[in-house]
Scaffold this active site. Structure first.
Site, PDB file in Angstrom:
ATOM      1  CG  ASP A   1      -2.197   0.869   0.917  1.00 31.76           C
ATOM      2  OD1 ASP A   1      -2.165   1.675  -0.033  1.00 31.76           O
ATOM      3  OD2 ASP A   1      -3.201   0.753   1.656  1.00 31.76           O
TER       4      ASP A   1
HETATM    5  C1  NOJ Z   1      -3.963   3.975   0.125  1.00 35.93           C
HETATM    6  C2  NOJ Z   1      -5.181   3.120   0.325  1.00 35.93           C
HETATM    7  O1  NOJ Z   1      -5.087   2.440   1.556  1.00 35.93           O
HETATM    8  C3  NOJ Z   1      -5.398   2.103  -0.781  1.00 35.93           C
HETATM    9  O2  NOJ Z   1      -6.655   1.520  -0.598  1.00 35.93           O
HETATM   10  C4  NOJ Z   1      -5.278   2.729  -2.126  1.00 35.93           C
HETATM   11  O3  NOJ Z   1      -5.517   1.772  -3.130  1.00 35.93           O
HETATM   12  C5  NOJ Z   1      -3.900   3.342  -2.257  1.00 35.93           C
HETATM   13  N1  NOJ Z   1      -3.736   4.363  -1.236  1.00 35.93           N
HETATM   14  C6  NOJ Z   1      -3.651   3.952  -3.642  1.00 35.93           C
HETATM   15  O4  NOJ Z   1      -4.393   5.090  -3.799  1.00 35.93           O
END
Ligand code: NOJ
Length: 745
Positions: A261
């Site tokens: 993430d």
């Molecule tokens: C953080 C988020 O937790 C995740 O769900 C998302 O896909 C990513 N950022 C990318 O934007």
């Protein structure tokens, strides 16, 4: 050349630097700046062959330009792939995922995912960061909005339907994308409901409740997985080799791509598992193939690949050769993903894609909105007859932006038809619209809610003036509709709330409207299950509409005027009180259950009234009346290898069509450990014309009663108890009829 051979050929020709470049996953950010201006970091990286994939490109032209730049910067002509947060629709924003879950309609969920995939491919995207599969039983956690609700069986079916919708026949199918199951795992169970906080739970709970949706997504062929920010039982998921390499790949046979993430690898340092080189070694070792945003792989891997990692610094020794093997493993997975997408054959594959018709998307969004809203109460008020004078009161009466809900990064507020206009368009009669109450009354909170936009607007007048105007409008009307709830930014990432109730000014508005004695419908637009408190008693009818997307208000209008039949059923329990969290219908039995015969000494709260308005998991009303007959078992005792049929007659005794979700729960009153008092094991959705009767059949097997005993993750044993079990069938998790079944062995 076959996909495997193409990947082998590339791997054989790549330098270490090129391999590390493939592991770098960057945001489109400022894009590519050319000409006199300084080039962006992204364009420098592309020129140096140091990017494997990009997310958030936002247009076909920008994706194409980046692909061309990447190909020019790559000695071996290795293309990028493009990803995006397509969470509940892309350009056409569908209801929040938690709302879609309340439809219990897998064909609908598959259709919305397929539509989103088609819109995404038309903009050059190959992968979506969805479906989000985090079970959550804590409404304080703001990302409950993005998830499938509280139940593992419902979530697992959603995982399969959404994966199927996104991917179609598999990677490379035209107008479909790669799904990315997230956030692996247990992200929805953080301590105190605080986003990003860690998770400590029994392995049994992880295995029985939080892992199954991921298993179902993998079974359905999902091509990628994103790991979660949190630690599970003290090991952050970005370093969690037992769960990623062990469970995901080893036990489930997942052979796709695992991405971090956003800066998740870097955050291992703040977790206390750093410094950076150690964090990187741990993440790579755990099986995290791509590093999103943080660039720690890019910065640390070259040195690690030549020097290795001493056990002294990390408790994790790695020779340079071992590091290079892990880099190869990750790079091969990235290239295999690209090969499966067809990008090694044609880097511009799908880039000439045609977006599906907008009208088609809108119609689907409107249907989805109507099916996702849950009718919680109806004292004969609904459906409304057209022609009555309506006062539509509340901060969401004419709102567009909040209707999109969280994570609608490609949605446009101007595409939303607000509730007042939706009602006017449907009935030919415009309601009297009145603001009534601000969304929140704390200026500091309003500022926080607006930090990503300006969805919370305010009427600067005193509350007494707002309420006086609202009451006057109500008194002049035949029927009052209160449009209340949460702002878009109230729920979502980093938007946990302490008290999960309706914001105070809106509670006061509802009380004032109820005081007029006019028939009152309360429509709640929200991103989480809220404790409705007094509002549930004060309203004559109550519709939980969530944030319904571009056609959310139109779906609400259809429901309240009977142009659509309410069929939504709660995918999460609505708490009776904000202090009653976390909560689930499926809690384990205790020695002193509530309600029970121990007087005050119950598993409950002293200050919770017995009649507090709790709306159970699976609950929802329609406009017709469906009568359930007695459930009958084809036999009352069976061997473990036999299938037992449960038969049930249901009849639509009303004069409107009904879409009934018949739910089957299990209990295990004689087990070796405590078990849930009810556990959903199957459900069926049955359409019934007025007066129609149908027989519903459930096939019951001993497997549905298995549960894990797991002193550690690696030593899990699935067991089942011979003897009596309970089968509970009904329209929700509370109002069920029971039949007993005995497993003979
Ligand atoms: C953080 C988020 O937790 C995740 O769900 C998302 O896909 C990513 N950022 C990318 O934007």
């Amino acid at each position: 050349m076959g996909q495997g051979a193409a990947v082998d050929r590339l791997m054989a020709g790549m330098t270490l630097k090129e391999k590390i470049g493939q592991l770098n996953l960057l945001p489109a950010g400022q894009g590519l700046v050319t000409g006199a201006q300084a080039p962006t970091t992204l364009s420098q990286r592309l020129d140096a062959g140091q990017v494997g994939a990009i997310f958030g490109t936002k247009s076909l032209a920008s994706a194409r330009a980046m692909q061309e730049r990447a190909l020019a910067g790559s000695r071996l002509g290795i293309p990028l792939f493009f990803a995006e947060d397509v969470i509940h629709g892309h350009r056409t924003v569908f209801p929040l995922n938690i709302a879609l879950a309340c439809s219990w309609d897998m064909a609908l969920i598959e259709a919305t995912s397929a539509h989103a995939a088609a819109e995404a491919t038309a903009e050059g995207l190959h992968q979506v960061y969805a479906p989000m599969l985090d079970i959550s039983r804590d409404p304080r956690w703001g990302r409950v909005a993005e998830g499938p609700g509280e139940d593992p069986l419902l979530a697992s079916r959603i995982a399969a339907a959404a994966t199927q919708g996104f991917q179609g026949a598999g990677l490379g199918t035209p107008e479909r994308v790669a799904a990315c199951l997230k956030h692996f795992v247990a992200y929805g169970a953080p301590q105190s409901g605080r986003d990003y906080d860690n998770v400590s739970m029994a392995w049994e709970d992880l295995i029985e409740t939080y892992l199954p949706p991921f298993a179902a997504g993998i079974e359905a062929g999902a091509a990628s997985v994103m790991v979660a920010f949190n630690a599970v039982n003290r090991l952050p998921m970005h370093a969690n080799a037992p769960l990623v390499e062990g469970w995901l790949r080893g036990c489930q046979g997942f052979d796709g791509l695992v991405v971090s993430d956003y800066t998740g690898v870097k955050e291992l340092v703040a977790h206390g598992l750093g410094p950076a080189p150690v964090a990187v070694a741990r993440a790579l070792h755990a099986g995290i193939d791509m590093d999103m945003v943080g660039e720690d792989y890019l910065n640390e891997l070259p040195a690690l690949a030549t020097e290795g990692l001493a056990a002294r610094t990390a408790g994790l020794a790695m020779s340079p050769a071992a590091v290079r093997r892990l880099i190869d493993r990750a790079c091969r997975r990235v290239l295999t993903f690209k090969a499966r997408l067809g990008l090694l054959d044609d880097p511009f594959r799908g880039m000439a894609g045609k977006a599906p018709a907008r009208a088609e998307g809108r119609a689907l969004a409107r249907k989805a909105a109507a099916q996702s809203a849950v009718l919680l109460k109806n004292d004969g008020l609904l459906p409304l007859a057209p022609g009555s004078r309506m006062a539509l009161i509340g901060p969401f009466a004419a709102d567009r932006a909040n209707m999109l809900g969280t994570w609608a990064v490609s949605g446009r507020a101007e595409d939303v038809v607000p509730l007042d206009r939706a009602i006017a368009a449907l009935t030919g009669q415009a309601p009297t619209v009145c603001w009534g109450a601000n969304i929140v009354d704390e200026p500091w909170l309003e500022a926080r809610l607006n930090c990503h936009g300006t969805t919370v607007t305010r009427d600067p007048r005193e509350e007494s003036a707002l309420l006086a105007e609202a009451v006057a409008a109500a008194l002049a009307a035949d029927v009052v509709v209160a449009a209340v709830g949460e702002a878009k930014e109230h729920a979502g990432e980093s938007s946990s709330r302490l008290a999960v109730d309706l914001p105070a000014p809106q509670r006061r508005l509802i009380a004032a409207l109820a005081g007029t004695g006019k028939p009152l419908l309360v429509v709640v637009f929200a991103g989480r299950p809220l404790a409705l408190g007094e509002a549930a008693t004060q309203a004559d009818a109550l519709l939980y509409a969530w944030h319904g997307g571009v056609a959310g208000p139109e779906g609400v209008a259809d429901l309240i005027f009977g142009a659509a039949e309410p069929s939504g059923r709660l995918a999460v329990t609505l708490p009776a009180h904000p202090g009653e969290v976390p909560l689930t219908y499926a809690c384990d039995t205790t020695g002193r259950p509530w309600p029970g015969r121990f007087g005050k000494f119950l598993t409950g709260w002293l200050d919770m009234p017995d009649d507090a308005p709790r709306f159970p998991f699976g609950f929802g009303l329609g406009y017709s009346a469906v009568r359930y007959g007695r459930p009958i078992l084809c036999r009352h005792a069976a061997h473990a290898d036999e299938t037992v049929t449960l038969l049930l007659g249901i009849e639509n005794t009303g004069n409107r069509p009904a879409l009934e979700t018949v739910q089957l729960y299990a209990s295990d009153p004689v087990a070796r450990v405590t078990r849930p008092g009810r556990k959903l094991i199957d459900f069926q959705q049955v359409a019934l014309a007025p007066g129609e009767a149908r027989e519903v059949r459930f096939a019951v097997t001993a497997d549905q009663f298995r549960y894990p005993m797991a002193p550690t993750l690696e030593t899990v044993e699935w067991v089942r108890d011979p003897g009596m079990v309970g089968l509970h069938v009904g329209p929700n998790s509370r109002d069920t009829q029971e039949v007993a079944l005995t497993w003979l062995d």
